[in-house]
Design a protein around this motif. Structure first.
Motif, short mmCIF file in Angstrom:
data_model
loop_
_atom_site.label_atom_id
_atom_site.label_comp_id
_atom_site.label_asym_id
_atom_site.label_seq_id
_atom_site.Cartn_x
_atom_site.Cartn_y
_atom_site.Cartn_z
N LEU A 163 51.26 8.89 51.55
CA LEU A 163 51.02 9.69 52.75
C LEU A 163 52.29 9.87 53.58
CD1 LEU A 163 47.59 8.45 54.16
CD2 LEU A 163 48.06 10.51 52.81
N SER A 164 53.27 8.98 53.41
CA SER A 164 54.51 9.02 54.20
C SER A 164 55.62 9.80 53.51
CB SER A 164 54.98 7.59 54.46
OG SER A 164 54.00 6.85 55.17
N ASP A 165 55.36 10.42 52.39
CA ASP A 165 56.40 11.03 51.57
C ASP A 165 57.03 12.25 52.24
OD1 ASP A 165 57.66 11.11 48.78
OD2 ASP A 165 56.89 13.15 49.00
N CYS A 190 53.79 14.12 54.28
CA CYS A 190 53.78 13.79 55.71
C CYS A 190 54.51 14.92 56.41
CB CYS A 190 54.44 12.44 55.98
SG CYS A 190 54.46 12.00 57.73
N SER A 191 53.80 15.82 57.03
CA SER A 191 54.42 17.07 57.49
C SER A 191 55.03 16.93 58.88
CB SER A 191 53.39 18.19 57.50
OG SER A 191 52.41 17.95 58.48
N HIS A 192 56.10 17.70 59.09
CA HIS A 192 56.80 17.73 60.37
C HIS A 192 57.21 19.17 60.66
CE1 HIS A 192 57.20 13.31 60.78
NE2 HIS A 192 57.24 13.34 59.46
N GLY A 207 51.93 18.79 62.91
CA GLY A 207 52.25 17.99 61.73
C GLY A 207 51.23 16.90 61.50
N ALA A 208 51.60 15.93 60.68
CA ALA A 208 50.71 14.82 60.38
C ALA A 208 50.58 13.93 61.62
CB ALA A 208 51.24 14.02 59.20
N VAL A 209 49.38 13.83 62.13
CA VAL A 209 49.15 13.10 63.38
C VAL A 209 48.49 11.74 63.15
CG1 VAL A 209 48.99 15.23 64.72
CG2 VAL A 209 46.90 14.21 63.76
N ASP A 210 48.27 11.38 61.89
CA ASP A 210 47.58 10.13 61.60
C ASP A 210 47.76 9.77 60.13
OD1 ASP A 210 45.84 11.75 60.06
OD2 ASP A 210 44.43 11.97 61.71
N SER A 251 52.42 9.94 63.39
CA SER A 251 52.85 10.41 62.08
C SER A 251 52.60 9.35 61.01
CB SER A 251 54.33 10.77 62.12
OG SER A 251 54.77 11.21 60.87
N SER A 252 52.16 9.77 59.83
CA SER A 252 51.87 8.83 58.75
C SER A 252 53.07 7.97 58.39
CB SER A 252 51.42 9.59 57.49
OG SER A 252 50.31 10.42 57.76
#
Length: 474
Positions: A361-363, A380-382, A404-407, A427-428
């Motif tokens: 998920l953190s990639d 893991c989007s930004h 982006g990824a909020v969790d 963020s993840s």
């Protein structure tokens, strides 16, 4: 205060436990999260006009509002208990904040906000425009050609792909930051009818919306449930039942994969169309259930994985019910993750557990540019870091959008057996977001200042239901 209900706060999350009848659990929910519900609905009212041009009162009172049909179908079986639960949530809020004037209609619109604005509204905006008071006449030429928004990365794996041969489920939410301030609620619900479950949610919600559920249907049995939205989806049937009621019914009453599909699909309206990833804890079988409006597709396996990347595999849904869903386009986050998530599943094959799921998920690897590059295309989007130089669909979303990824949510089968999940708020990957430096660099988003919140690095937290030990009526 009921001794059966309580609240805990830790690492950015608010955890509530509610039990009993629809009226009991709803009232305690409303009471425990009253301040957050009032704030969430106030922000939704302001964002409604900011993002759609239409006021909350328009959604409440316009003769053509979908609210009236939602209220009608929710007052019928098998959904009546959920209407009663929402009535009780409003009552619980009013017991703490009577001056806020929260009603059951507010709670219904709040639960259906995603479907309201991104699924129903595009089908009826012309008619609503004609009814609006204004300084002149005429018709609008507004069209929502890009289809519904897309929100998540997810996977479910089993068999030879996981460390113990059992199921692992993982999910994160891609959301505009102004719309995700309140997705930091973990609910444990132990109803008097159906099965107990734990979910990520929002204050005042009877469903998850970010969609991560674990259910317990017996000793060592239950379902693990998540999804990713189908991007560009543009089919809707207003006579059906809203998605938030159908998914709650399936979560609370389904004890098999087939029954989950049956309960969710009945009275389908196409709202919040998703690719559902569901696993059966007792059998280790997993399912991908792509649910459109006219079409659905089910795939199952006991040895493999399914990835969620916001685009459907079913060509009927992709071509006939979606508009430009990004399938196969690695310039877009759908196509990029369609490539990257399978790469990660193969890399970690045979070792996937809750720890490696967090890493996945953190990639931040960008398959389009072929390098580490946290941006809109990564698992893991930004989006806030992305200049969108390679957009194939201009304007969706705009460069450097605070989104982006909020969790991050992860559970293995052994977690699910005790209704436990691992959750990270923010963020993840743990990368922080701070409002003032961001707005100083990107002042075009100053209009969102009231709704943007700092998102510092927080740790993963394991939440486990504290079951009463009683037997719920099925």
């Amino acid at each position: 205060m009921s001794k059966e209900s309580y609240r805990k706060d830790k690492n950015g999350w608010s955890y509530i436990c509610v039990r009993g009848t629809a009226a009991q659990r709803g009232y305690e929910h409303g009471r425990l999260l009253a301040e957050e519900i009032v704030t969430g609905i106030r922000e939704a009212k302001e964002l409604a006009i900011l993002q759609t041009g239409l006021s909350w009162d328009c959604f409440l009172y316009d003769a053509g509002s979908i609210l009236h049909k939602w209220r009608e179908v929710l007052r019928r079986e098998p959904y009546l208990e959920f209407y009663e639960e929402m009535e009780a949530i409003a009552e619980g809020v009013c017991s703490v904040r009577p001056e806020a004037g929260i009603t059951v209609d507010d709670i219904i619109l709040w639960n259906g906000f995603e479907e309201l604005t991104n699924y129903w509204l595009p089908t009826t905006v012309d008619a609503i425009y004609e009814r609006l008071p204004g300084q002149g006449g005429g018709r609008t030429r507004k069209h929502f050609i890009s289809g519904a928004h897309d929100h998540c990365s997810a996977f479910i794996a089993t068999g030879s792909y996981t460390a113990d041969g059992r199921i692992v489920l993982a999910h994160n939410s891609f959301t505009p930051y102004e719309n995700s301030n309140h997705s930091n609620v973990i609910q444990y619900v132990e109803p008097d009818k159906g099965y107990p479950f734990i979910m990520q949610s929002q204050p005042g919600y009877i469903h998850s919306m970010s969609d991560f559920y674990l259910t317990k249907t017996g000793k060592g049995q239950g379902l693990m449930i998540s999804e990713t939205t189908i991007g560009g989806f543009c089919a809707y049937e207003p006579e059906g039942v809203p998605e938030f009621a159908r998914i709650r019914l399936a979560v609370q009453y389904a004890d098999t994969l087939n029954l989950f599909v049956e309960k969710f699909w009945k009275h389908n309206n196409g709202g919040y169309a998703n690719t559902w990833l569901v696993g059966d804890v007792g059998t280790n079988e997993i399912m991908r259930f792509e649910a459109g409006l006219k079409f659905f597709k089910v795939d199952k396996t006991t040895d493999g994985y399914y990835a969620g990347f916001n685009a459907p595999e079913d060509p009927r849904i992709r071509n006939l019910e979606c508009d430009n869903c990004g399938y196969g386009d690695i310039r877009r986050h759908q196509g990029a993750r369609q490539v990257r998530i399978p790469q990660l599943m193969e890399r970690y094959k045979g070792a996937i557990d809750s720890g490696t799921a967090k890493q996945i998920l953190s990639d931040h690897y960008d398959v389009y540019l072929g390098k580490e590059n946290p941006c809109s295309r990564t698992v893991c989007s930004h989006y806030e870091l992305d200049e969108r130089a390679y957009m194939s669909q201009p304007g969706r979303p705009v460069p450097f959008q605070p989104r982006g990824a909020v969790d991050g949510l992860v559970a293995a089968a052994e977690d699910a057996e005790s209704l436990a999940l691992h959750a990270r708020w923010g963020s993840s990957c743990g990368m922080p977001f701070y409002v003032e430096p961001f707005l100083e660099k990107h002042p075009q988003f100053n209009y969102l200042r009231p709704y943007l919140k700092d998102r510092p690095t927080r740790p993963w937290t394991r939440w486990e239901a504290e079951e009463s030990g009683g037997t719920a009526q099925r």
